[in-house]
Design an enzyme around this catalytic site. Structure first.
Site, PDB file in Angstrom:
ATOM      1  N   ARG A 188       0.822  -1.210   0.000  1.00 53.80           N
ATOM      2  CA  ARG A 188       0.000   0.000   0.000  1.00 53.80           C
ATOM      3  C   ARG A 188       0.858   1.263   0.000  1.00 53.80           C
ATOM      4  NH1 ARG A 188      -3.649  -1.150   4.988  1.00 53.80           N
ATOM      5  NH2 ARG A 188      -4.400   0.957   4.514  1.00 53.80           N
ATOM      6  N   LYS A 214       2.391  -1.502   4.533  1.00 55.86           N
ATOM      7  CA  LYS A 214       1.720  -0.201   4.488  1.00 55.86           C
ATOM      8  C   LYS A 214       2.590   0.833   5.175  1.00 55.86           C
ATOM      9  CE  LYS A 214      -0.525   2.032   7.343  1.00 55.86           C
ATOM     10  NZ  LYS A 214      -1.329   2.440   8.496  1.00 55.86           N
ATOM     11  N   HIS A 247       6.146 -14.686   3.985  1.00 57.35           N
ATOM     12  CA  HIS A 247       4.754 -15.134   3.891  1.00 57.35           C
ATOM     13  C   HIS A 247       3.918 -14.689   5.083  1.00 57.35           C
ATOM     14  CE1 HIS A 247       7.352 -18.986   4.258  1.00 57.35           C
ATOM     15  NE2 HIS A 247       7.574 -18.241   5.297  1.00 57.35           N
ATOM     16  N   ASN A 258      -0.012  -1.983  15.126  1.00 55.51           N
ATOM     17  CA  ASN A 258       0.275  -0.553  14.998  1.00 55.51           C
ATOM     18  C   ASN A 258      -0.848   0.330  15.491  1.00 55.51           C
ATOM     19  OD1 ASN A 258      -1.196  -1.584  12.787  1.00 55.51           O
ATOM     20  ND2 ASN A 258      -0.653   0.161  11.517  1.00 55.51           N
ATOM     21  N   TYR A 259      -1.919  -0.280  15.967  1.00 56.34           N
ATOM     22  CA  TYR A 259      -3.129   0.493  16.279  1.00 56.34           C
ATOM     23  C   TYR A 259      -3.682  -0.015  17.594  1.00 56.34           C
ATOM     24  CZ  TYR A 259      -7.856   2.398  15.446  1.00 56.34           C
ATOM     25  OH  TYR A 259      -9.042   3.079  15.521  1.00 56.34           O
ATOM     26  N   ALA A 314       9.727 -17.277  18.236  1.00 56.91           N
ATOM     27  CA  ALA A 314       8.412 -17.497  17.616  1.00 56.91           C
ATOM     28  C   ALA A 314       7.316 -17.477  18.663  1.00 56.91           C
ATOM     29  CB  ALA A 314       8.407 -18.838  16.892  1.00 56.91           C
ATOM     30  N   ARG A 353       6.645 -16.445  26.058  1.00 61.46           N
ATOM     31  CA  ARG A 353       6.061 -17.706  25.623  1.00 61.46           C
ATOM     32  C   ARG A 353       5.752 -18.559  26.850  1.00 61.46           C
ATOM     33  NH1 ARG A 353      10.063 -21.255  22.137  1.00 61.46           N
ATOM     34  NH2 ARG A 353       9.749 -19.777  20.435  1.00 61.46           N
TER      35      ARG A 353
END
Lengths: 392, 392, 392
Positions: free
Chosen positions: B264, B282, B294, B317-318, B354, B371
């Site tokens: 974007r 974005k 991926h 991000n929000y 991870a 974790r």
């Protein structure tokens, strides 16, 4: 030679003045030479002699069968090679110009019935020609004097212009007609791209925007497309590949792929498997009747039969240095948003709870869970809002 | 004026009886007026005077260069503006009707050699015309009496009917021919959509279903498509954009995007980057040689060079109220299914395990992990099955 | 009957010698019989009598209105049924051959003005014909002797050959012309696939590669495509569906979908919703103004209005045995990479922290979090590297 079967072809791949060999330029996704060779094979040609510039040989070789004889134009033992090649019995087609054989050409060449007076760049060696050459006459001179001609509508010249304009449409039409004869249905014959080596079984339906490339073989009654790219893929019967890209892989029978799946090389997908949307597979084996329904990445992974791979499952196959394999036993259930940190095994019938990061092997029939307790802060949102307003 | 270079154009954008200005209707993805202006620019036109209805000016303005003179048809100082415009030296093309200039028109107008007797809506001002106008004669009357005509095959009328039927094909062909001359290859010239302002470098290959819109500029030897949408995108040399949508962004050289990526606006992707399948970017900067292979979302994010962003990585991000930035230092490794809760920084060469949700900064060269421990309940599945059966 | 309105049609669906009924073969995505029936309906036909082989009836039935009279060719009460059918007043069209009615046919049949001398397989019953049949004459004999003919350009024969070659293009053109008349714009009229039952509102724009199938209804001013598949979908006004696949669902007004979304049956998406990239919805209700921006799967889920569903959110709707529903109240905020393990409810205005696996209900206005603490091992990467080097 009339009546005998078509057995051999002599193909010239000449260079243009600027050194460019037009027959090695792509028509759709393959060199014009490959389109030619495949049509000649379908016409019955089994032996090829190709005359091209010494520097074009490497690129030309994959267009022709492995036992093709290559002679370098204007070099040493060309005449000797040619004599050996021509001394075998059977009809011999000679392609002297850069040409693209149109839909129906294979059948006409095979039958040898529609010889005409045109100049389409394709001729057939007459018995006189062959004798003259074997007795030492220059090959092209002999052809000019006594070859059997084929009509102009058999082929279209490959030129700089036609490569950019008419040939793509001619190639699309050639492949479509070839497969329609075998019972394949094209929803829109003008909006598919099928390479010369591609095979498709009867009753298959090809939807708009499908691109079938390389040595792809699609089974009977499959549905491929829309907008699906298959390259060097074998698909079993009754499968569906919808809006996906697959290459270098084998897909079983009764399997559905997509929409929006991506199957990469060295992957083997079993029968009646579901590879759903936003799923990537790489270098993996997927057992029959396993479901990978959505949003998952399985790389370097062996999955048994009848597994259920939850949404968001990721094989963590790379630690920044090396890649490792993941093994999932038959009937296992992998919960959503799970990481399987390779090397790791999940046993047969085991169950991994959603949201777990699995770093150690899970025994068969067992449950593995790696999850923080859920805590709730009551009215937290309401209080936060109040605090904010008080600050104002 | 013969022999002098083509310097200026006067373009009328008339309204239909119902008030519709056909030249402001779209052909493919752009107004007919933009197609016209771009062809005239390629023909050598540097100065434009456009006559249109006062209410059409706002929509017409972006179709023409910034210094274009606009006059409102039938209003005040039109004649004065016209006189000033015509008093400069150089050939002047006048477009009086709604027209679409066909493939090859730019060259013919530039050369001025193929003037004919037709009525195609495009004429050239003769020296007599110019004088007559400067001396006060009505412009259109002067044109009727003494303009140099161009042949009909130069242009196609823009009508309600042609907008719906022939013009899309004519526009596709015009763009394809323009870029083929520059060494671009189209796998299927009939199945691509290239706007009038798009530039593509030599040796690039455009696959079926590609849509190149706006001020897109694709570097040499790129491969774009199939089914790729680029809008206002700059792509460096030797890059591949496969089955993806990108807009308002810059993509470096030697970078591969897709299949199924979505880039974007306000994103800058470096060189030799991998933006893989099911990845959204974005308002982010991605350093050279970074891999986002991926299933990831990076928004409002600055990523250094040589990073490896694991599958399932998400920049949070929000927070429901504001958006914050994430910073990832060069060489960092972000494990799979990781949340980076912005504002947050991951230092150079750091490693995030991870399945972690990262809420505090990670120092460089350090490991961050969040974790839960993995626990296994042996034979849980078997026992559960047994319990169920006992209940029955 | 001249002047009276067109009210009924008698349609023969004959079998080929090999038993194949060509009118039941697909043109694009629908049987030729459905294309015919829809055109006849648009021409004003309200009552249908269909004569076909007894074994073809089941497949033919969905092509015609529910109250269609079916008679088995050559069986018992056919004549009686026919007499009853013909005894009602109004013009009667008879289709005796396998035909595809071309663009414009509906209007011409409705007006009945362009009757000609051709043999296109479509005739109109004259008053004499009708009387003769009602008095006992054989139907086809009566037609041969006294039917009113329509010109050849009205229809194209449906043959084995035309099904594979010209009919797909004719069908594309027919649908495009039908919708262009209603104010729909097609960016490329040759690269869209619109079924005979599809409705599209004025001002909508259909981009290349769109496939609109079944009983799809698209609202005014929508933008559909590129490469979008809608099947049995209702879309409200002013919505955008970009590069996505949707079937069996309702999409509200002012909503944007895609690119790369997948909406499955029994889903209802509200107004001004954002269904973004790599999102799958299934059997769910999504409230107005909710955002599901990327990489998410919502299945068996009820979502209120104004929610924000974070990237990577997954409804864990299946435990390996049964499927359960998830409920998300209005205004809720679901953090990224969250699992919602159904059956579970998130209350109104509640907030779920990123990375949580939610197994118990979350009260309204509350925060739920299920997350391990973040720990950092300083210089871990550097030390690991050092250790490795020392080992060497």
């Amino acid at each position: 030679m009339e009546g005998s079967s078509l057995g051999a072809a002599v193909v010239f791949l000449p260079r243009e003045e600027d050194g460019r060999c037009l027959m090695l330029e792509n028509v759709l996704f393959d060199p014009a030479a490959l389109w030619l060779a495949e049509t000649l094979r379908r016409a019955g040609v089994e032996r090829f002699l190709v005359a091209c510039h010494r520097d074009d040989r490497e690129r030309a070789r994959p267009c022709f069968p492995e036992d093709t004889v290559f002679v370098a134009t204007g070099e040493g033992n060309a005449q000797e090679e040619l004599n050996t090649f021509l001394s075998a019995p059977g009809r011999v087609i000679v392609v002297t110009e850069p040409v693209f054989l149109l839909a129906g050409a294979a059948q006409r060449l095979r039958q040898g019935e529609t010889r005409g007076e045109g100049r389409c760049g394709v001729v057939e060696l007459s018995e006189n020609c062959r004798q003259a050459v074997l007795e030492g006459q220059d090959f092209l001179t002999a052809l000019r004097e006594g070859a059997i001609r084929y009509p102009e509508e058999l082929a279209m010249p490959v030129t700089r212009e036609s490569l950019q304009t008419e040939l793509p449409a001619a190639a699309k039409a050639q492949s479509v007609r070839r497969l329609q004869k075998r019972g394949v249905r094209f929803v829109d014959p003008q909006n598919v791209y099928v390479g010369p080596q591609v095979q498709v079984g009867a009753g298959a339906v090809i939807l708009p925007g499908a691109i079938l490339r390389g040595e792809t073989c699609v089974g009977a009654r499959c549905e491929i497309g829309p907008n699906t790219l298959l390259r060097d893929v074998t698909v079993g019967e009754d499968s569906v590949v919808n809006a996906s890209q697959c290459s270098g892989c084998v897909i079983g029978a009764g399997t559905t792929v997509g929409p929006y799946a991506y199957i990469r090389p060295d992957t083997q997908v079993g029968d009646r498997v579901r590879v759903g949307d936003f799923v990537e597979l790489k270098n993996s084996v997927i057992g029959d009747e396993t479901k990978i329904s959505h949003l998952a990445y399985l790389g370097d992974c062996d999955v048994g039969e009848g597994c259920d791979i939850g949404c968001g499952t990721v094989t963590v196959n790379y630690d920044g240095v090396k890649k490792f394999r993941t093994r999932i036993g038959g009937g296992a259930f992998i919960g959503c948003n799970t990481n399987l940190v390779a090397p790791v095994s999940v046993g047969q019938g085991a169950y991994v709870a959603a949201g777990s990061t699995i770093t150690r092997d899970v025994p068969s029939q067992s449950l593995a869970i790696a999850r923080a307790q859920q805590t709730v802060k009551n009215q937290w949102v309401a209080k936060k809002r109040q605090t904010k307003q008080e600050k104002k």
